[in-house]
Design a protein around this motif. Structure first.
Motif, short mmCIF file in Angstrom:
data_model
loop_
_atom_site.label_atom_id
_atom_site.label_comp_id
_atom_site.label_asym_id
_atom_site.label_seq_id
_atom_site.Cartn_x
_atom_site.Cartn_y
_atom_site.Cartn_z
N MET A 76 1.43 -14.73 39.53
CA MET A 76 2.01 -15.53 38.48
C MET A 76 2.78 -16.69 39.08
N SER A 77 2.75 -17.79 38.38
CA SER A 77 3.47 -18.98 38.79
C SER A 77 4.31 -19.48 37.62
N TRP A 78 5.56 -19.75 37.87
CA TRP A 78 6.48 -20.26 36.86
C TRP A 78 6.81 -21.69 37.23
N VAL A 79 6.72 -22.59 36.26
CA VAL A 79 6.98 -24.00 36.53
C VAL A 79 7.64 -24.64 35.31
N TRP A 80 8.47 -25.64 35.58
CA TRP A 80 9.13 -26.39 34.51
C TRP A 80 8.29 -27.60 34.15
N ARG A 81 8.13 -27.88 32.87
CA ARG A 81 7.50 -29.12 32.40
C ARG A 81 8.63 -30.00 31.89
N TYR A 82 8.69 -31.22 32.39
CA TYR A 82 9.71 -32.19 31.98
C TYR A 82 9.24 -32.92 30.73
N GLU A 83 10.18 -33.20 29.81
CA GLU A 83 9.82 -33.81 28.54
C GLU A 83 10.84 -34.86 28.12
N ASP A 84 10.37 -35.80 27.27
CA ASP A 84 11.30 -36.75 26.67
C ASP A 84 11.92 -36.11 25.42
N GLN B 298 14.54 -32.86 27.99
CA GLN B 298 14.34 -31.44 27.72
C GLN B 298 13.25 -30.90 28.64
N VAL B 299 13.17 -29.59 28.69
CA VAL B 299 12.20 -28.93 29.56
C VAL B 299 11.57 -27.75 28.84
N SER B 300 10.40 -27.38 29.32
CA SER B 300 9.73 -26.16 28.86
C SER B 300 9.38 -25.35 30.10
N LEU B 301 9.50 -24.03 29.99
CA LEU B 301 9.16 -23.15 31.09
C LEU B 301 7.79 -22.55 30.83
N LEU B 302 6.90 -22.71 31.82
CA LEU B 302 5.54 -22.20 31.70
C LEU B 302 5.30 -21.09 32.72
N GLU B 303 4.69 -20.01 32.25
CA GLU B 303 4.21 -18.96 33.15
C GLU B 303 2.70 -19.15 33.21
N GLU C 243 9.32 -27.27 41.68
CA GLU C 243 8.79 -26.18 42.47
C GLU C 243 7.99 -25.24 41.60
N ASP C 244 7.08 -24.51 42.22
CA ASP C 244 6.44 -23.37 41.58
C ASP C 244 7.25 -22.14 42.00
N PHE C 245 7.65 -21.35 41.04
CA PHE C 245 8.48 -20.18 41.32
C PHE C 245 7.66 -18.91 41.13
N THR C 246 8.06 -17.86 41.81
CA THR C 246 7.33 -16.60 41.71
C THR C 246 7.86 -15.71 40.60
N ASN C 247 9.02 -16.07 40.03
CA ASN C 247 9.55 -15.28 38.91
C ASN C 247 10.44 -16.15 38.02
#
Length: 68
Positions: A1-9, A47-52, A21-25
């Motif tokens: 699994m990879s967790w990553v933040w998506r940046y948004e307006d 704002q941001v969104s967290l994606l798994e 970064e890509d995070f492991t958890n």
């Protein structure tokens, strides 16, 4: 699994920002955001969104809410 933040307006559209970064958890991803959110806001990220992998865990989290 990879967790990553998506940046948004402010409207939720993806925007470029500092390389995330890509995070492991989820915990590591959230801790990282807690340390860098002010820098992201200063870079124009609202704002941001967290994606798994490619699935949104939560979306459109305002960085301005953290200011208050």
């Amino acid at each position: 699994m990879s967790w990553v933040w998506r940046y948004e307006d402010a409207d939720g559209a993806p925007v470029d920002g500092p390389q995330a970064e890509d995070f492991t958890n989820q915990s590591d991803a959230e801790s990282w955001l807690g340390e860098i959110w002010k820098d992201l806001l200063a870079a124009g990220i609202e704002q941001v969104s967290l994606l798994e992998d490619d699935t949104a865990v939560y979306e459109h989290m305002s960085l301005r809410a953290a200011e208050g």
